[in-house]
Design an enzyme around this catalytic site. Structure first.
Site, short mmCIF file in Angstrom:
data_model
loop_
_atom_site.label_atom_id
_atom_site.label_comp_id
_atom_site.label_asym_id
_atom_site.label_seq_id
_atom_site.Cartn_x
_atom_site.Cartn_y
_atom_site.Cartn_z
N MET A 87 -7.30 9.46 9.61
CA MET A 87 -7.74 9.99 8.31
C MET A 87 -8.74 11.12 8.48
O MET A 87 -9.73 11.20 7.75
CB MET A 87 -8.37 8.85 7.47
CG MET A 87 -7.41 7.71 7.21
SD MET A 87 -8.25 6.22 6.52
CE MET A 87 -9.24 5.70 7.92
N LYS A 93 -3.74 3.28 -2.95
CA LYS A 93 -4.85 4.13 -3.38
C LYS A 93 -4.57 5.52 -2.86
O LYS A 93 -4.47 5.73 -1.66
CB LYS A 93 -6.17 3.62 -2.79
CG LYS A 93 -6.64 2.33 -3.39
CD LYS A 93 -7.89 1.79 -2.67
CE LYS A 93 -7.52 1.19 -1.34
NZ LYS A 93 -8.66 0.58 -0.63
N ASP A 96 0.81 -1.22 0.00
CA ASP A 96 0.00 0.00 0.00
C ASP A 96 0.84 1.27 0.00
O ASP A 96 2.05 1.24 0.22
CB ASP A 96 -0.86 0.02 1.27
CG ASP A 96 -2.10 -0.84 1.12
OD1 ASP A 96 -2.43 -1.19 -0.01
OD2 ASP A 96 -2.72 -1.13 2.15
#
Lengths: 262, 262
Positions: free
Chosen positions: B180, B67, B45
């Protein structure tokens, strides 16, 4: 050089708090292993896998400072004192603690005590059983559509009561993880029953990540009985929330509740 | 043997989800390193430290499947598909994920996809930034007298809204960790202001555990400005609660509030 004698060469006193993880000796970090490799002294807790002592030099002093019920020979004060005394006399003390040093580990108190004595101290995080023990059973603490958060609560507060946070937790959709709470499982389930959450899935896992692991999967209404049947005792963690429904053992329970709902 | 060709010897397809930890390459577990050492393919990732690729064999296939905002070339569906295709064609796939695979990591979806294709999958937990990043700054997520629990919430829900759990969290004494969520910091502090918690200590930490770490310490009323001054952006984590007051940078802030209180 004997294990019980300090070296003649003066070594700089320093302390490293290292998280040993949930039990499996391979769930320590590389950084934790490197700290152990340079340890003059290792002070380790009850829940630390003793195989990890092999990472430390053979001539390092290894001291068990576990606190177990009924054995108060090592209070937090005496651990703090030992840690500082060993650092001043031997050099590098690795304080090896189960899980992560800051998850109900009183790690900050140890850092604070080191600072009081002007001994440099660093922290190496560990794998917390709160996340890893359910994870190893393929129970995710968060999962899209089931849980947007997880809340980790102690079952054993300083005054022996159930934490107020647990009453608030029972009103939310968070995944609730209770550490050191299996001896209060009946009281804990009662809180969720009061909220009408009789069918909420629950897992109780003893000795997670080790070969002695025991798992009970049920619902708020049934988990106390299942835990008794399986003779699960501490150290165990409790996971409460819809994410537990993803465990394969939950499938027959789900069918039961589906039938009950008609 | 080329890295981009499967071996002629048929290998058993299997998948290991490995938590890579918060960023520091040495904060992977020994078990995670051992999995990488036997990897035929590594799928990693955006938040994984690429130095960890050195633990894998030189001829293993290494595929970045990060991503990032604005780059939707690797959806979760395409990662799931890649993972299974590589396992069937190459053998052992290590799916290396930032933090722990189950802390907002969509790890269960990957396990589920492996099960759909009858590919055996195991999990190796990782150090979650939710606990370790504050811990490395000597901010304990729990501390006697300050916090009996910690609640980890995502700042980025599936529908783009603030999680309902955060509104509930603001009403409790738990240490709140928001992952996040730094792009929504102003909205998040507003929730706590509504609860009258203007002086509650807050830390925002970007790139925790790495050499690019940035730290902002303030209170609900001041943190947005401090984060702007320090140019802190994602990936960052937010820690809200009395435990943040233990950080050395909080001392002058405490004095300010003490004076304000008279």
């Amino acid at each position: 050089m004997k294990a019980d004698k300090p070296q003649n060469i003066a070594k700089e006193a320093r302390i490293t708090l290292v998280g040993a993880g949930p039990g499996d000796a391979e769930l320590i970090t590389l950084k934790g292993i490197k700290a152990l490799q340079t340890a003059d002294v290792v002070l380790y807790d009850a829940l630390v896998n003793e195989e990890m002592m092999d990472f430390a030099p053979a001539n390092a002093v290894k001291v068990y400072v576990g606190k177990r019920s009924g054995d108060h020979s090592h209070s937090q004060e005496s651990i703090n004192k030992l840690m500082v005394d060993y650092a001043l006399n031997y050099g590098h003390v690795v304080r090896l603690k189960g899980g992560d040093p800051f998850v109900f580990g009183r790690g900050y108190e140890e850092l604070d005590h080191a600072a009081l004595h002007n001994i440099p101290a660093t922290v190496i995080p560990g794998i917390s059983s709160s996340i890893a023990v359910p994870g190893l059973q393929h129970i995710p603490v968060t999962h899209r559509g089931l849980s947007e958060s997880f809340w980790v609560v102690t079952g054993t507060t300083t005054d022996g009561k159930i934490s107020d946070d647990l009453y608030k937790a029972a009103k939310t959709n968070a995944t609730i993880v209770v550490l050191m709470g299996v001896h209060k499982l009946a009281q804990i389930t009662k809180i969720f029953k009061t909220e009408g959450k009789h069918a909420l899935p629950v897992a109780v896992i003893q000795n997670g990540s080790t070969e002695n692991e025991k798992v009970a999967i049920g619902a708020i209404d049934t988990i106390v009985e299942i835990v008794e049947e399986k003779q699960i005792t501490s150290p165990a963690i409790i996971i409460i929330g819809e994410v537990v429904s993803l465990h394969p053992l939950y499938q027959p329970i789900k069918e039961f509740y589906d039938v009950a709902k008609g």
